[in-house]
Design a protein around this motif. Sequence first.
Motif, PDB file in Angstrom:
ATOM      1  N   GLY A 241       0.824  -1.218   0.000  1.00  0.00           N
ATOM      2  CA  GLY A 241       0.000   0.000   0.000  1.00  0.00           C
ATOM      3  C   GLY A 241       0.852   1.259   0.000  1.00  0.00           C
ATOM      4  N   GLY A 242       1.920   1.259   0.791  1.00  0.00           N
ATOM      5  CA  GLY A 242       2.814   2.417   0.832  1.00  0.00           C
ATOM      6  C   GLY A 242       3.517   2.638  -0.489  1.00  0.00           C
ATOM      7  N   ALA A 243       3.987   1.549  -1.103  1.00  0.00           N
ATOM      8  CA  ALA A 243       4.666   1.669  -2.397  1.00  0.00           C
ATOM      9  C   ALA A 243       3.699   2.180  -3.468  1.00  0.00           C
ATOM     10  N   THR A 244       2.457   1.695  -3.429  1.00  0.00           N
ATOM     11  CA  THR A 244       1.449   2.154  -4.393  1.00  0.00           C
ATOM     12  C   THR A 244       1.179   3.646  -4.212  1.00  0.00           C
ATOM     13  N   ALA A 245       1.079   4.092  -2.972  1.00  0.00           N
ATOM     14  CA  ALA A 245       0.836   5.505  -2.710  1.00  0.00           C
ATOM     15  C   ALA A 245       1.995   6.365  -3.214  1.00  0.00           C
ATOM     16  N   VAL A 246       3.214   5.898  -3.006  1.00  0.00           N
ATOM     17  CA  VAL A 246       4.377   6.657  -3.473  1.00  0.00           C
ATOM     18  C   VAL A 246       4.383   6.755  -4.995  1.00  0.00           C
TER      19      VAL A 246
ATOM     20  N   VAL B 115       1.658   9.253  -6.113  1.00  0.00           N
ATOM     21  CA  VAL B 115       2.006  10.658  -5.831  1.00  0.00           C
ATOM     22  C   VAL B 115       3.087  11.145  -6.792  1.00  0.00           C
ATOM     23  N   VAL B 116       4.126  10.340  -7.001  1.00  0.00           N
ATOM     24  CA  VAL B 116       5.198  10.741  -7.919  1.00  0.00           C
ATOM     25  C   VAL B 116       4.658  10.871  -9.336  1.00  0.00           C
ATOM     26  N   GLY B 117       3.784   9.968  -9.740  1.00  0.00           N
ATOM     27  CA  GLY B 117       3.185  10.055 -11.069  1.00  0.00           C
ATOM     28  C   GLY B 117       2.348  11.304 -11.229  1.00  0.00           C
ATOM     29  N   ALA B 118       1.568  11.644 -10.210  1.00  0.00           N
ATOM     30  CA  ALA B 118       0.739  12.851 -10.284  1.00  0.00           C
ATOM     31  C   ALA B 118       1.605  14.105 -10.380  1.00  0.00           C
ATOM     32  N   VAL B 119       2.697  14.145  -9.628  1.00  0.00           N
ATOM     33  CA  VAL B 119       3.589  15.311  -9.682  1.00  0.00           C
ATOM     34  C   VAL B 119       4.228  15.435 -11.060  1.00  0.00           C
ATOM     35  N   LEU B 120       4.688  14.327 -11.620  1.00  0.00           N
ATOM     36  CA  LEU B 120       5.328  14.386 -12.938  1.00  0.00           C
ATOM     37  C   LEU B 120       4.336  14.781 -14.027  1.00  0.00           C
ATOM     38  N   VAL B 121       3.112  14.258 -13.962  1.00  0.00           N
ATOM     39  CA  VAL B 121       2.103  14.620 -14.960  1.00  0.00           C
ATOM     40  C   VAL B 121       1.737  16.095 -14.841  1.00  0.00           C
ATOM     41  N   SER B 122       1.616  16.600 -13.622  1.00  0.00           N
ATOM     42  CA  SER B 122       1.280  18.018 -13.462  1.00  0.00           C
ATOM     43  C   SER B 122       2.409  18.914 -13.966  1.00  0.00           C
TER      44      SER B 122
END
Length: 106
Positions: A61-66, A69-76
């Motif tokens: 779950g922690g790895a999925t959350a990371v 979050v990293v994917g959302a930051v890169l896409v933004s």
Amino acid sequence: MLKPKVPTMPQPTGRITPPAVLEPTSVVQHHSPSPVPLAVPTAAARPTVQLTPGAVIALVGGATAVVLVVGAVLVSMLLAVAITGASVAICALVIRSLMASDNRHR
């Protein structure tokens, strides 16, 4: 004229101390008995890291959350660069159009 001048110091400045006198010393070797090896305690025969099912679920779950979050930051960040590029292109077209119409009316 173009030769470099090396500055000279005729008198030393600051405090001058005489060199210290070193006296020779003798080296005395002491013979000590050889050290006795200490008994090393044996470790228990169990794995160092124990993963319980709850720990595995928390880790996944922690790895999925990371990753999310990293994917959302890169896409933004990519979206911000794309919007900025489009805005600059539109501004360049408007300025070019204004300059071209100004030249035609004169």
